[in-house]
Design an enzyme around this catalytic site. Sequence first.
Site, PDB file in Angstrom:
ATOM      1  CE  LYS A 115      -4.508  -1.286   1.822  1.00 28.10           C
ATOM      2  NZ  LYS A 115      -5.543  -0.973   2.819  1.00 28.10           N
ATOM      3  CE  LYS A 207      -6.361  -7.857  -2.000  1.00 22.33           C
ATOM      4  NZ  LYS A 207      -6.073  -7.413  -0.641  1.00 22.33           N
ATOM      5  CE  LYS A 210     -14.133  -3.114   0.337  1.00 23.04           C
ATOM      6  NZ  LYS A 210     -13.897  -2.890   1.769  1.00 23.04           N
TER       7      LYS A 210
HETATM    8  P1  AMP Z   1     -11.490  -5.239   3.104  1.00 25.73           P
HETATM    9  O1  AMP Z   1     -12.288  -4.908   1.912  1.00 25.73           O
HETATM   10  O2  AMP Z   1     -10.040  -5.107   2.870  1.00 25.73           O
HETATM   11  O3  AMP Z   1     -11.972  -4.597   4.364  1.00 25.73           O
HETATM   12  O4  AMP Z   1     -11.740  -6.784   3.326  1.00 25.73           O
HETATM   13  C1  AMP Z   1     -12.846  -7.309   4.023  1.00 25.73           C
HETATM   14  C2  AMP Z   1     -12.746  -8.816   4.076  1.00 25.73           C
HETATM   15  O5  AMP Z   1     -12.819  -9.347   2.743  1.00 25.73           O
HETATM   16  C3  AMP Z   1     -11.425  -9.323   4.658  1.00 25.73           C
HETATM   17  O6  AMP Z   1     -11.694 -10.472   5.440  1.00 25.73           O
HETATM   18  C4  AMP Z   1     -10.617  -9.671   3.456  1.00 25.73           C
HETATM   19  O7  AMP Z   1      -9.669 -10.668   3.705  1.00 25.73           O
HETATM   20  C5  AMP Z   1     -11.689 -10.169   2.500  1.00 25.73           C
HETATM   21  N1  AMP Z   1     -11.272  -9.984   1.098  1.00 25.73           N
HETATM   22  C6  AMP Z   1     -10.972  -8.811   0.481  1.00 25.73           C
HETATM   23  N2  AMP Z   1     -10.626  -9.013  -0.807  1.00 25.73           N
HETATM   24  C7  AMP Z   1     -10.703 -10.354  -1.007  1.00 25.73           C
HETATM   25  C8  AMP Z   1     -10.469 -11.206  -2.132  1.00 25.73           C
HETATM   26  N3  AMP Z   1     -10.100 -10.713  -3.312  1.00 25.73           N
HETATM   27  N4  AMP Z   1     -10.660 -12.539  -1.978  1.00 25.73           N
HETATM   28  C9  AMP Z   1     -11.047 -13.061  -0.782  1.00 25.73           C
HETATM   29  N5  AMP Z   1     -11.282 -12.321   0.314  1.00 25.73           N
HETATM   30  C10 AMP Z   1     -11.116 -10.982   0.211  1.00 25.73           C
END
Ligand code: AMP
Length: 344
Positions: A115, A207, A210
Amino acid sequence: MPEFQPRVFSGVQPTGNLHLGNYLGAITKFVALQETHDCIYCVVDLHAITVPQNPAELKASIREVTAAFLAAGIDAKKHIVFNQSQVSEHAELAWVLNCVARLGWLTRMTQFKEKAGKDRENVSVGLYAYPILMAADILVYRATHVPVGEDQKQHLELARDIAQKFNLDFGEEIVALGHGDAFFPLPEPLIQGPATRVMSLRDGTKKMSKSDPSDYSRINLSDDADTIAQKIRKAKTDPEPLPREVEGLAKRPEAENLVGIFAALEGRSKAEVLEAYGGGNFSTFKSALIDLTVAKLTPIGEAMAKLAQDQAHIDAVLEDGAARARVLAAETMKAVKDIVGFVR
Ligand code: AMP
Ligand code: TRP
């Protein structure tokens, strides 16, 4: 270690669009765990401001993630749903844990390196310290199980290290105050199933995220059926037919990703999906994947849109969740103050 009461905690950041990776890696697990555990699900707004946010958009995002939790089937009455900034004990415990964690532990965090990139001198201190706040989120409820996607594994290992060091540093006080030989449990990551790391639809080595500038890289929970169909049809593949066995997915990241998504959405293994579609071409498989994704996601998107019209309801859910979370967090903070040696 004393027997800790089993409790689930997890968080999702209110930044940008929730996507299929969030859904399969995290939210579906949140929903399932409600059957067996007491669960606390948090919209982690304090985490969101580690990078600049537009305040009006942040508010909207907090409500949107809350709506997604409810739309996906999280029961905010039986369990707890709230936003982090309403429970000040998260930040308070994070300070104590800042003084327990070691600088060297943080420098190893790969997500920070990604990041921060080349601009490391110029990112916020919060972005660097973020995994300590994440540890505080979990430990302030003395949670034992944490469902997350694969990308959070290293942060959870750090949370365990921090819990363990606190238990050791204050071992004597912890025993003397009657907590047994450990105050914090070592929280266990729950990272299972065929879609713990959902990849971009445009590049199977990246990956799904968002923050990807291309909306075609991800399927958003708010996408309608046509958009989902278009994105899956355009998803990158390779020229070979699908393999019949899981081993055949090695070195074929796009094929592996789509098969994993299919498996997770249907609650089957990749092997079972390949039994049905192995040997066939991508276009047949993609048609089935479109039907499945539309069937699973569009009801959630529609429920989210409905909930979005009732802001007062969403805000009331968060307020009620925060009040109940606060009771648990305050109990932990009181004990932490006694252990550390603060006068209260
Ligand atoms: P975040 O959007 O970073 O707050 O992620 C929220 C949850 O979604 C966390 O548990 C992440 O590990 C999971 N997550 C985010 N992106 C992915 C992805 N591409 N594949 C699987 N899990 C994800
Ligand atoms: N760091 C997690 C993410 O980016 C979100 C998060 C914050 C979290 N605190 C947490 C996840 C505590 C699990 C437990 O996805």
